[in-house]
Design an enzyme around this catalytic site. Sequence first.
Site, mmCIF file in Angstrom:
data_model
loop_
_atom_site.group_PDB
_atom_site.id
_atom_site.type_symbol
_atom_site.label_atom_id
_atom_site.label_comp_id
_atom_site.label_asym_id
_atom_site.label_seq_id
_atom_site.Cartn_x
_atom_site.Cartn_y
_atom_site.Cartn_z
ATOM 1 N N LYS A 176 0.853 -1.199 0.000
ATOM 2 C CA LYS A 176 0.000 0.000 0.000
ATOM 3 C C LYS A 176 0.887 1.246 0.000
ATOM 4 O O LYS A 176 1.883 1.295 0.744
ATOM 5 C CB LYS A 176 -0.895 -0.039 1.253
ATOM 6 C CG LYS A 176 -1.938 1.061 1.336
ATOM 7 C CD LYS A 176 -2.810 0.843 2.582
ATOM 8 C CE LYS A 176 -3.923 1.842 2.737
ATOM 9 N NZ LYS A 176 -4.769 1.567 3.922
ATOM 10 N N SER A 206 -9.620 1.337 2.864
ATOM 11 C CA SER A 206 -8.796 2.121 1.966
ATOM 12 C C SER A 206 -7.708 1.307 1.246
ATOM 13 O O SER A 206 -7.126 1.811 0.284
ATOM 14 C CB SER A 206 -8.116 3.255 2.744
ATOM 15 O OG SER A 206 -7.300 2.748 3.775
ATOM 16 N N SER A 222 -9.603 -0.924 7.157
ATOM 17 C CA SER A 222 -9.083 -0.773 5.799
ATOM 18 C C SER A 222 -8.378 -1.983 5.207
ATOM 19 O O SER A 222 -8.068 -1.973 4.020
ATOM 20 C CB SER A 222 -8.141 0.416 5.730
ATOM 21 O OG SER A 222 -8.908 1.572 5.564
HETATM 22 N N1 GLN Z 1 -12.959 3.358 6.242
HETATM 23 C C1 GLN Z 1 -12.352 3.834 7.453
HETATM 24 C C2 GLN Z 1 -12.132 5.311 7.355
HETATM 25 O O1 GLN Z 1 -12.469 5.875 6.389
HETATM 26 C C3 GLN Z 1 -11.122 3.068 7.741
HETATM 27 C C4 GLN Z 1 -9.864 3.666 7.324
HETATM 28 C C5 GLN Z 1 -8.672 2.833 7.618
HETATM 29 O O2 GLN Z 1 -8.778 1.760 8.228
HETATM 30 N N2 GLN Z 1 -7.505 3.334 7.247
HETATM 31 O O3 GLN Z 1 -11.644 5.909 8.251
#
Ligand code: GLN
Length: 480
Positions: free
Chosen positions: A79, A154, A178
């Site tokens: 990532k 994400s 994420s």
């Molecule tokens: N979807 C969550 C957010 O928008 C999780 C983000 C993450 O785990 N980096 O914050």
Amino acid sequence: MIDLSALTIAKAAAALRAKEFSSRELVEAHLSLAHEKNPSLNAYLELFEESALAEADEADKRITAGEEGSLLGIPIGVKDNILIKDKISSGGSKILATHRAVYDATVISRLREQGAVFLGRTNLDEFGMGSSTENSAYGPTKNPHDLTRVPGGSSGGSTAALAAHIALGALGTDTGGSCRQPAALCGVVGMKPTYGAVSRYGVMPLGASLNQVGEMAKTVADVETLFHAVRSHDKMDNISCDYEARRFKATPTQAKRVGVPRKFLEKGLPSDVVANFEASLARLRERGYEVVDIELPFIDYALAVYYVLLPAEISTDLARYDGMRYGVYLPGANLLKDYMRSRGEGFGKESRRRIMLGTYVLSHGYYDAYYNKARAIRQAIVSDFKRVFSGPEAVGAIATPTTAAPAFKIGEKVDDPLAMYLEDIFTVTANIVGCPAISVPSGTVDREGVRLPLGFQLMAPHFGEELMFAIAKDAEGNTV
Ligand code: GLN
């Protein structure tokens, strides 16, 4: 021809040892399939053609010299918020478009030592904020199961690469789900380790009290391999701890008992999602597990707590991107305007929304009403989890669906941040509590004539990863 769709880390490592193919051949096969698929998927922001082949040659030399390693010569995706020395690290943001890492993150050094090959950097929602990978400054990633749908986020680039068989393993970050949510939506396995189990040195900060580097692959066994490879005590990260000293030990009864927070699940889930979840529970029962109902009274507030605490932390995390120290500098009429332009144009909409939300909940006069209230409720949620994980009635894991629905359409939720935040309803709790959690593919459901994957989530006690893997392996393979 190597059949990449049938390959896992474990199988590839065995084939490399047996000299069925070389790491160079394996990496070339991945790169050529990636060239074919990536233009439509946008899973990789960049493929590291040259360095990946050089690393593969190096791994081949080590294999020829008799070295054995479960990740030696294995291609993985990273990532793009985890630093790889000399590579661009954009965080999915325009503000870091020109930022080149000057050192390796600890997780990268660990993998490098073990001979893993870095195939490329994968797409993400800007700095990890989002549940669909649509918040990337470099365009959305598509779900390989249906190109009109999101891969989740994400870490959607990493999970799309796995599902498209253009990586055997991947690293992501998990602040609120994420790694698990996109794993579920792409039909692969994704985990979030116990808070402090994996070093975050060299990982772009997002929610220091919640974030961990997560591991993703096609099977639980492969995720376990990646986790063992990156887990370490690191003096460069003051939250990292000595895992062995804290390892969770369950009694045999606890190891075979799984708790379901029934009340929390009565939230109007689609009936096929409920049936899919029940099928995973039935599978565990068949394998000798006792499935019990548990009460977690404060879990209802988890999402609200998360979306107060995380923006608060983000508003400070993102303060460092000022156009002066890292990445893009956009000059204004004076110093203040330099900052305003660099940040105003460098950050995307979601980042700006969260900076404002975070600054608001931390401001004088609102601090107690929001931030401190959320911190207090966080402690109540932690106590709920402690209670169900201890005592004679203790469960070894808490099971929920990973998401309330399969992958949604690209564009469907971009203008409705609250609908997007609801994607995280089942995943944020593990980050709030700091416990490990994993999403395992649990079969598919039909949407508009397309079979779309769903995930089954298990959350385990702190430092209870081994217990979690054992249960996850028993849950794995539901194809309903
Ligand atoms: N979807 C969550 C957010 O928008 C999780 C983000 C993450 O785990 N980096 O914050």
